[in-house]
Design a protein around this motif. Structure first.
Motif, PDB file in Angstrom:
ATOM      1  N   GLY A 165       0.834  -1.197   0.000  1.00 55.37           N
ATOM      2  CA  GLY A 165       0.000   0.000   0.000  1.00 55.37           C
ATOM      3  C   GLY A 165       0.869   1.247   0.000  1.00 55.37           C
ATOM      4  O   GLY A 165       2.014   1.202   0.445  1.00 55.37           O
ATOM      5  N   VAL A 425      -5.728  17.609 -11.113  1.00 54.67           N
ATOM      6  CA  VAL A 425      -5.643  17.263 -12.535  1.00 54.67           C
ATOM      7  C   VAL A 425      -6.435  18.263 -13.393  1.00 54.67           C
ATOM      8  O   VAL A 425      -5.916  18.756 -14.401  1.00 54.67           O
ATOM      9  N   ARG A 477     -11.251  -0.996   0.713  1.00 56.35           N
ATOM     10  CA  ARG A 477     -10.271  -0.761  -0.349  1.00 56.35           C
ATOM     11  C   ARG A 477      -9.247  -1.890  -0.332  1.00 56.35           C
ATOM     12  O   ARG A 477      -9.163  -2.660   0.626  1.00 56.35           O
TER      13      ARG A 477
HETATM   14  C1  HEM Z   1      -6.848   7.677 -14.259  1.00 57.17           C
HETATM   15  C2  HEM Z   1      -7.868   7.457 -13.526  1.00 57.17           C
HETATM   16  C3  HEM Z   1      -7.775   6.759 -12.194  1.00 57.17           C
HETATM   17  C4  HEM Z   1      -8.450   5.633 -11.844  1.00 57.17           C
HETATM   18  C5  HEM Z   1      -9.440   4.857 -12.699  1.00 57.17           C
HETATM   19  C6  HEM Z   1      -8.043   5.280 -10.518  1.00 57.17           C
HETATM   20  C7  HEM Z   1      -8.511   4.184  -9.822  1.00 57.17           C
HETATM   21  C8  HEM Z   1      -8.144   3.809  -8.559  1.00 57.17           C
HETATM   22  C9  HEM Z   1      -8.705   2.756  -7.770  1.00 57.17           C
HETATM   23  C10 HEM Z   1      -9.831   1.846  -8.226  1.00 57.17           C
HETATM   24  C11 HEM Z   1      -8.065   2.703  -6.587  1.00 57.17           C
HETATM   25  C12 HEM Z   1      -8.364   1.781  -5.426  1.00 57.17           C
HETATM   26  C13 HEM Z   1      -7.552   0.565  -5.379  1.00 57.17           C
HETATM   27  C14 HEM Z   1      -7.962  -0.295  -4.224  1.00 57.17           C
HETATM   28  O1  HEM Z   1      -8.177   0.208  -3.121  1.00 57.17           O
HETATM   29  O2  HEM Z   1      -8.093  -1.504  -4.424  1.00 57.17           O
HETATM   30  C15 HEM Z   1      -7.102   3.752  -6.609  1.00 57.17           C
HETATM   31  C16 HEM Z   1      -6.259   4.052  -5.553  1.00 57.17           C
HETATM   32  C17 HEM Z   1      -5.484   5.190  -5.483  1.00 57.17           C
HETATM   33  N1  HEM Z   1      -5.365   6.186  -6.445  1.00 57.17           N
HETATM   34 FE1  HEM Z   1      -6.227   6.165  -8.283  1.00 57.17          FE
HETATM   35  N2  HEM Z   1      -7.151   6.193 -10.078  1.00 57.17           N
HETATM   36  C18 HEM Z   1      -6.972   7.129 -11.061  1.00 57.17           C
HETATM   37  C19 HEM Z   1      -6.175   8.270 -11.016  1.00 57.17           C
HETATM   38  C20 HEM Z   1      -5.467   8.662  -9.889  1.00 57.17           C
HETATM   39  C21 HEM Z   1      -4.764   9.912  -9.760  1.00 57.17           C
HETATM   40  C22 HEM Z   1      -4.683  10.995 -10.808  1.00 57.17           C
HETATM   41  C23 HEM Z   1      -4.213   9.917  -8.515  1.00 57.17           C
HETATM   42  C24 HEM Z   1      -3.356  10.960  -7.835  1.00 57.17           C
HETATM   43  C25 HEM Z   1      -2.968  12.082  -8.296  1.00 57.17           C
HETATM   44  C26 HEM Z   1      -4.554   8.674  -7.861  1.00 57.17           C
HETATM   45  C27 HEM Z   1      -4.153   8.318  -6.596  1.00 57.17           C
HETATM   46  C28 HEM Z   1      -4.516   7.138  -5.962  1.00 57.17           C
HETATM   47  C29 HEM Z   1      -4.067   6.743  -4.655  1.00 57.17           C
HETATM   48  C30 HEM Z   1      -3.105   7.536  -3.761  1.00 57.17           C
HETATM   49  C31 HEM Z   1      -4.656   5.516  -4.350  1.00 57.17           C
HETATM   50  C32 HEM Z   1      -4.475   4.701  -3.083  1.00 57.17           C
HETATM   51  C33 HEM Z   1      -3.563   3.549  -3.361  1.00 57.17           C
HETATM   52  C34 HEM Z   1      -3.482   2.643  -2.178  1.00 57.17           C
HETATM   53  O3  HEM Z   1      -4.529   2.259  -1.644  1.00 57.17           O
HETATM   54  O4  HEM Z   1      -2.337   2.319  -1.780  1.00 57.17           O
HETATM   55  N3  HEM Z   1      -5.327   7.938  -8.724  1.00 57.17           N
HETATM   56  N4  HEM Z   1      -7.161   4.423  -7.825  1.00 57.17           N
END
Ligand code: HEM
Ligand SMILES: [Cu+2]
Ligand SMILES: [Cu+2]
Lengths: 851, 115, 219
Positions: A165, A425, A477
């Motif tokens: 994570g 963004v 999550r």
């Molecule tokens: C391009 C479109 C994006 C999609 C479809 C997307 C989708 C996701 C999803 C589904 C998760 C959850 C994963 C889980 O908990 O199993 C996630 C986690 C996360 N996303 Fe995105 N995301 C996108 C863009 C971004 C952007 C632009 C940022 C930051 C600038 C970002 C930062 C994060 C962070 C920090 C997490 C947490 C990761 C973790 O739990 O360790 N995401 N994202």
């Protein structure tokens, strides 16, 4: 001219507002002269030796976009996996790596570098100067970012990416439960990248404080500069806790010193405190530059001026402070008593107030003017819609009982994407649409940008709006399958489908940028009729930005100011001496004080980053002894770096404008370097404070205390600690004697004495570590004693290095007359080292010098 | 004091008060101060409310001393002082009303508990 | 509306509360949702109005009136409501039933009183009497996990070396689902458990058959 008359000239002639214009010259001649001094070297050599902020700013942003694409692909894999309950195609280990890398890449390799790149590229242009304060540091930052990022990407390709994570909670990320190299990749790779964040923060702070165009008062400077000042100060204070935490965890993993391990007196909550002490401010570090872009763009798009300048600045100050008092809202469920939670809940709620002030100031600006729906404005509207909703769910999450339900569910995933994509963004896309003509000199191709916007907007809300409900219906999550929960299927499937729509939108957006840069028609000089010095130049900008620097009366800029500046009517025209020269102004007065000569193209930053990279790789491969030669190489290159700043001869004062002659920076003590050193020490001091917090926290809160008895000889311990502090204290005296003897060139002896004093301190320290301190792997208390000693030792070592450097300079005759060489920097460092040693020594003594 | 230093004086007062109260709260709970009686309340609450009050006084005193007019050079320090004062008030008022340490040991505040 | 609420149902849904704490929080949520929707709408309207001819309002109208005044009023309301609910659902010294939940990679071991009042141990199913407050003492064996039964109450982390306390209560006899909410490695997704709230007068047979609870590792 003697030094005295130079000083007098600086004092009298420079009162803002009464600087005469230089005589106009032929613009083309000036351009050739300046370009010879400022341009990158030709060909591929030019790419590796470039230190120009324009080149590096663009490169930062382009690299960040590549990482955004990689992170986006990972996001698509996540969405594909979650589209169906059985997940089908990724196994859990890979899935864990993918979401960890998605989060880490987006935060550390996309968002932060992106904002750094924007600031690096824009600030000198907005402030009316030719480059940032420390061009080689810009380049070093870039290479560290690139190499650190590559390490993470290669680990991903090799299937050994981090998998705990993006916040890497211990003990899961500790050696017992993550035995492989995965966690080390994160700790070392991200820390490597962090060097670039600190480098950028130092530069940005110094450039804003000291390189504003003459007459540009703090209270009148463009809001973007205020936002970046807030951001960079936050970075200086916010990153050190994370760096400390990473270093401690890496030491625990590599050498078994316990800091987070319960059985030996550590506490996993220490990691969480240190991580979120960084992690929450991080969110505002990302948001503030975006808000800066909005405050620049909205008034231009509405053909008016910003409403409530003063209120916005006050809001920035409030945000900078308040955002450091919220971190525990990420830890509402760890079992902290309700009263403490209430403090942080209230602070988290309160931070919405300065945010609201800005939002309403922007709306007021729109009311005041006549909004025109150009492409940047589309993204601004996307920002409003998305960010307001993200802010509101943020307030919900700040409410403790609700947080107990929503924490660690997809509600939080939805919230954080509303804030990050809405608050970062979308504004960045607005900024891209706004500044692309400035960057490329080309106008965009109509239509594509709007299509991209609508696709992204629809895709985004389709993906994340229903995800709030997914979370409230209990989906945690970081799970890869949910076979027993058919009620989540339609929600996840919808999110996944729209996720792909959003990706198409981002692809269109990227295509639009590429087409504009490649095929776009020539842009008019002032496509938005914007004020601001960033438009007072040729498009795309020349290597030196301004042929002559804007001064009082020319600060409203805009394209009208461009011609006069290009003809050399402003200050410090051309590069008649063949050097890279910029003006340095007073922090408060904005009066020109002296001329700084900046270094030219060099591959040294690349070499230094490479040496640090070797160190990191040796750590990663567990070849700990081989880190020592790497560190020696780092030290040697830093020495060479510093030699590059030394100057053997007096430089003649420079005529900046008729009747205004200013000295060159080597004759001044308040150089840019000194301001930079103060910034660095702010960060270093924060690191030390975070370490003290760790000592206090573990002593009071952790279980497994009291620790076993100390076994060292207490008298010897006390003596050695006294010797250590005395040695560093003598260094403090020596450097002052050196400064006193500077005028007559007599600094050799004091420098030698200072070197000796520091070496004595180091000897005491070595003896202390070898003979008195207990085995650091025994208990957290002993490990912390080891770290405190190591911290003091590192500072004493650097102090010794600076004394040696001063000795060398004095011997060469570089410290004489008005030239102080490295003495002012050494004095700062020596003072800092002595004070921290005193505090650390007091703690060691308080814990008991020995058994 | 320079302009920038004056502008952050108010928020600094908040930062210090907030840190002190939070640290005292943690230390007090660890040392069992909530079990020690100090007059009508526990030692814990007395210490917390006391330091909160000091922070408020400092914030108000700062506000008193800053000139009331003079454009942004006076306005930003004043806004900063207000920020500090309001933040101290708002973020730390829970010292008055919430349960302090491990709730199972603290005496219940019947105002809140369901009947 | 009914359809919407039905859509929110589910064995892990926080919006289908079956205990006082989860009920209070769900109420808090609906309140905040309505407020948030209103504020989003408000901002939308203000933005839409800006597209008319220029209208001059003094800067303070925006920064002080809306920015400070409006937001402080709203936020103070939410905060006080949150603290109120928070205090109501805290565990207290009121003789609640005590049970224990011990998390490990990857499963749950529970200890709860049986009909005679002695502690008995079960794996992956926790038994509590319905209609009575229960304090769960949450501990962890190895890494951080989190104990969460969404229909009854919020979650609390299971942290090595710590004993955290969570108050839960089920209104009626029935079965509820629970899970580990804090990422804990490979088995995180499957770290589910069941919570059986039984009629206090008729403890289930499973309890009578369960072995007496041994002391947990950290005692
Ligand atoms: C391009 C479109 C994006 C999609 C479809 C997307 C989708 C996701 C999803 C589904 C998760 C959850 C994963 C889980 O908990 O199993 C996630 C986690 C996360 N996303 Fe995105 N995301 C996108 C863009 C971004 C952007 C632009 C940022 C930051 C600038 C970002 C930062 C994060 C962070 C920090 C997490 C947490 C990761 C973790 O739990 O360790 N995401 N994202
Ligand atoms: Cu946060
Ligand atoms: Cu888990």
């Amino acid at each position: 001219m003697t030094d005295a008359t130079i000083g007098a000239a600086a004092g009298t002639g420079a009162a803002a507002g009464e600087i005469a214009a230089n005589a106009p010259q032929r613009a083309l001649g000036l351009h050739r002269e300046l370009d010879r001094a400022w341009a990158n070297a030709p060909g591929w050599r030019g790419q590796i030796t470039a230190v120009s902020h324009t080149t590096l700013g663009l490169r930062f942003m382009a690299t960040a976009l590549v990482f955004f694409a990689i992170g986006g692909i990972l996001a698509m894999l996540i969405r594909a996996q979650l589209a169906t309950p059985e997940g089908a195609f990724l196994d859990t280990e890979i899935y864990n790596q993918i979401f960890t890398m998605h989060g880490s890449i987006m935060m550390f390799l996309f968002a932060i570098p992106m904002l750094e790149g924007l600031a690096i590229y824009m600030l000198p242009k907005i402030l009316g100067t030719r480059d940032l304060a420390f061009p080689r540091l810009t380049a070093l930052g870039y290479w560290c970012y690139l190499f650190g990022g590559l390490i993470l990407i290669f680990a991903l390709l090799g299937g050994v990416a981090p998998h705990d994570g993006w916040f890497m909670y211990t003990p899961l990320s500790g050696a017992n439960y993550s035995p492989g190299v995965n966690a080390d990749v994160w700790l070392l790779g991200v820390t490597f990248v962090e060097i670039s964040a600190l480098a950028a923060a130092v530069e940005i702070t110094v450039t804003i404080l000291r390189q504003r165009a003459p007459g540009m008062k703090l209270t009148e400077m463009p809001l973007f500069a205020w936002y970046m000042l807030g951001t960079s100060v936050m970075m200086l204070v916010g990153f050190p806790p994370l760096i400390l935490a990473s270093v401690l965890l890496e030491i625990e993993r590599a050498f078994g010193w316990p800091f987070f391990e319960v059985a030996r007196g550590g506490d996993p909550l220490l990691w969480q405190h240190l991580f979120w002490l960084f992690g929450h401010p991080e969110v505002y570090i990302i948001f503030l530059p975006a808000a800066g872009a909005l405050s620049t763009i909205i008034p231009v798009m509405c053909r008016t001026t910003i409403l409530g300048y003063g209120a916005i600045v006050a809001a920035i100050v409030a945000l900078v402070f308040l955002s450091f008092g919220l971190w525990v809202h990420h830890m509402f469920t760890v079992g902290i008593p309700h009263m403490a939670l209430a403090f942080f809940s209230a602070a988290s709620v309160l931070v919405a107030v300065p945010t609201a002030v800005q939002v309403f100031a922007w709306i007021g600006t729109m009311w005041k003017g006549r909004p025109e729906m150009h492409l940047p404005m589309y993204h601004v509207m996307g920002f409003f819609l998305t960010f307001v909703m993200g802010g509101l769910t943020g307030v919900m999450l700040a409410i403790v009982p609700f947080n107990w339900q929503a924490h660690d569910t997809h509600f939080v995933v939805a919230h954080l994407h509303y804030v990050l994509i809405g608050g970062f963004v979308f504004p960045m896309m607005a900024a891209a649409a706004y500044w692309m003509p400035q960057i490329t000199g080309r106008a965009r191709i109509k239509g594509l940008g709007e299509t991209a916007f609508w696709t992204i907007l629809i895709g985004f809300h389709g993906t994340f709006f229903l995800m709030h409900l997914t979370g409230l219906m209990g989906m945690p999550r970081r799970i890869d399958v949910y076979p027993d929960n058919p009620e989540w299927i339609w929600l996840n499937l919808t999110s996944s489908l729209f996720g792909f729509v959003m990706t198409i939108g981002f692809a269109l957006f990227a295509l639009d940028l590429v087409l504009q840069a490649w095929l776009g028609p020539r842009s008019p000089r002032d496509p938005w009729r914007a004020p601001g010095l960033d438009w007072a130049m040729r498009l795309p900008p020349p290597s030196y930005n301004f042929a002559s620097l804007p001064g009082p009366g020319r600060l409203d800029g805009g394209a009208q100011a461009a011609q006069g500046l290009a003809r050399g009517e402003g200050l410090l025209p051309g590069a008649p001496r063949g050097r890279r020269e910029v003006l340095v102004t007073g922090v408060g007065s904005a009066r020109p004080e002296f001329v700084a000569i900046l270094p030219g193209n060099t591959a040294l930053p690349l070499g230094l980053a490479g040496a640090i990279g070797v160190f990191v790789l040796m750590m990663l491969s567990g070849l700990y002894w081989l880190t020592l030669p790497a560190l020696a190489l780092v030290a040697a290159l830093i020495w060479v770096w510093a030699r590059g700043m030394a100057r053997g001869r007096d430089a003649a004062p420079v005529e900046v404008a008729p009747g205004l002659t200013l000295p060159v920076h080597t004759h001044r003590q308040d150089t840019l370097g000194r301001t930079g050193a103060v910034c660095l020490l702010l960060a270093d001091g924060t690191l030390f404070a975070a370490l003290l917090f760790g000592v206090g926290f573990l002593s009071v809160v952790a279980l497994g205390w009291p620790p076993p008895e100390l076994t060292g000889d207490p008298e010897l311990g006390a003596g050695l600690i006294a010797g250590l502090v005395a040695g560093l204290g003598l260094g403090v005296v020596a450097v002052r004697l050196g400064l006193r003897a500077q005028g007559r060139g007599g600094a050799v002896l004091p420098a030698a004495a200072g070197l000796l004093a520091n070496l004595v301190a180091l000897a005491c320290l070595g003896w202390l570590a070898a003979a008195v301190l207990d085995d650091p792997t025994r208990h957290a208390r002993d490990a912390l004693r080891g770290v405190l000693t190591g911290y003091v030792g590192l500072h004493a070592l650097i102090a010794a290095g600076m004394a040696a450097f001063a000795l060398d300079q004095a011997r060469r005759g570089e410290i004489v007359g008005a030239r102080a060489g490295c003495l002012p920097a050494w004095r700062l460092w020596q003072d800092f080292a002595a004070v921290t040693a005193l505090i650390a020594g007091a703690i060691l003594l308080a814990q008991g010098a020995g058994g | 004091m320079s302009f920038l230093a004056r502008s952050i004086a108010g928020p600094m007062i908040w930062a210090v008060t907030f840190s002190v109260v939070y640290a005292l709260h943690g230390a007090g709970c660890a040392l069992g101060w909530d079990g020690v009686v100090a007059g009508p309340v526990s030692l814990q609450r007395a210490a917390l409310v006391g330091s909160w009050a000091l922070g408020l006084i400092a914030g108000a005193a700062l506000l008193q001393r800053l000139p009331a007019s003079g454009g942004m050079r006076a306005g930003l320090p004043r806004a900063g002082a207000w920020t500090g004062l309001v933040a101290t008030l708002f973020t730390l008022f829970p010292v008055l009303v919430t349960s302090s340490c491990d709730a199972a040991r603290a005496p219940a505040i019947h105002l809140f508990t369901p009947a | 509306m009914v359809l919407l609420l039905a859509g929110c149902d589910g064995p892990l849904s926080t919006l289908a509360p079956a205990g006082p704490a989860a009920g209070d929080i769900a109420l808090l949520w609906w309140g905040m949702l309505i407020g948030s929707a209103a504020i989003t709408l408000l901002v939308g309207v203000l933005l839409a109005l800006s597209f008319g001819p220029p209208r001059v309002r003094p800067a303070r109208y925006w920064t002080h009136g809306w920015g400070l005044g409006f937001s402080l009023v709203v936020l103070t309301t939410v905060l006080v409501a949150g603290l109120w609910v928070g205090e109501r659902i805290l565990p207290r010294d009121d003789g609640a039933v005590e049970v224990r939940a011990h998390a490990y990679q990857w499963g749950w071991r529970f200890a709860q009183p049986d009909a005679e009042g002695g502690m008995v141990e079960t794996d992956d199913t926790l038994y509590i009497p319905a209609g009575r407050p229960v304090d769960v003492i949450v501990t962890a064996e190895d890494v951080i996990h989190a104990f969460w039964v969404p229909q009854l109450a919020g979650k609390v982390d299971a942290i090595p070396g710590r004993r955290n306390l969570l108050r839960i209560e089920a209104d009626r006899p029935g079965t509820h689902e629970g899970l580990c909410a804090e990422f804990c490695g490979l088995g995180h997704a499957a770290m589910r458990f069941e919570l059986v709230a039984y009629d206090a007068d008729a403890p289930p047979d499973a309890l009578a058959d369960a072995p007496p609870a041994e002391e947990f590792a950290d005692d």
